[in-house]
Design a protein around this motif. Sequence first.
Motif: not given
Length: 348
Positions: A7, A36, A39-41, A43-44
């Motif tokens: 990240p 992943r 996905q984190e970016h 979802r954020e």
Amino acid sequence: MEAPQTPESVGAVFIRGPWDTSPQTVYERLPGVSGRILQEHLRETYVTAVQVTLPFFVLGQDGKKYRCLRRSPFNDRNQQDTRAKYRALILQKGIILGVRSELIAVRSKDKICNGEGGHALYWWDILGGAHLVEAAYDAHEEDPDNAQVRVSIEKGVPVTTLDERTPPDVQKHFKEEANAFNMIAGVTSFLESYNRIDEIGQNYRKHCKAERAADPGGDDDGDKATTSQKGAETKYAAWLDKHYPSTFASFDEFKAARVFMNAMQKLQIFDDWASWCDAHCIFSDGALSNTHTIYSNYELVKALGKFPEFTHVLLEALKLVVPSNDGSPWLWQQRAESSSIALLLAPM
């Protein structure tokens, strides 16, 4: 060696703004990011709530109950055998929470009706979990007094919601991710792969046009290469693997699917065949292979597609390539590759 994605290293830097609708895929929107970390970016940026309970019905101003959950137009995984399996499970056990990947929804701009006080009520479009939701409605319609069904409907369903502004490419990605670990309908079907063909061609041509604009002196590689066919295909294959990973097992498979799709559209029978598959193909059969189906269909359309008078024969022959619930025999499920079909259709 390329540094690992984290990240911190990618910094959630969008190549365009997060609400820009021009990127065709999330990999164009966030280049160099996957898995992943991607996905984190996403979802954020786009998720507005997690595990929020949505009702199956809303109460209109007229006192009537209206359905409020529906399949998203971006979710084309409409498999009747999968829906029937979910319906049977719900009739027996109700909706058991936590046994499949999360359901994902985004509120539509389409109005259902006015609710209490005259305020507008809107549809929720289901990106991940549409078969489950549709099966719950089917079970409720079939047996509304069933205790398992009744409590499932009354309690609603927990979902992850996305911002209403979420662009189409991001919604499609969330759909794919939500279904990836689904216990029944997790595998991308051959129909979904076929449905990507036109989109892939259009997006690749846009990509090549943008490259030519950025480098007018470069090679014009589009679908018609000015250099070498092999070089053009290598470039196309690399782009396809980057922007549509896992849609096809290989570039050769993509080409076979494209030939089939073009022929079926020219004969104006693709929609009829796809509708039959949605209604009758047993997509959940563990022996069903997308690769085998795509190559078998390719061989059949190559042999019969050039004869418009044999269109009905082609449609019937295509039914034999997949397992179905309408009594058509599944003739080629044991074939490792399609040479036997080519031999069968060879002129005598």
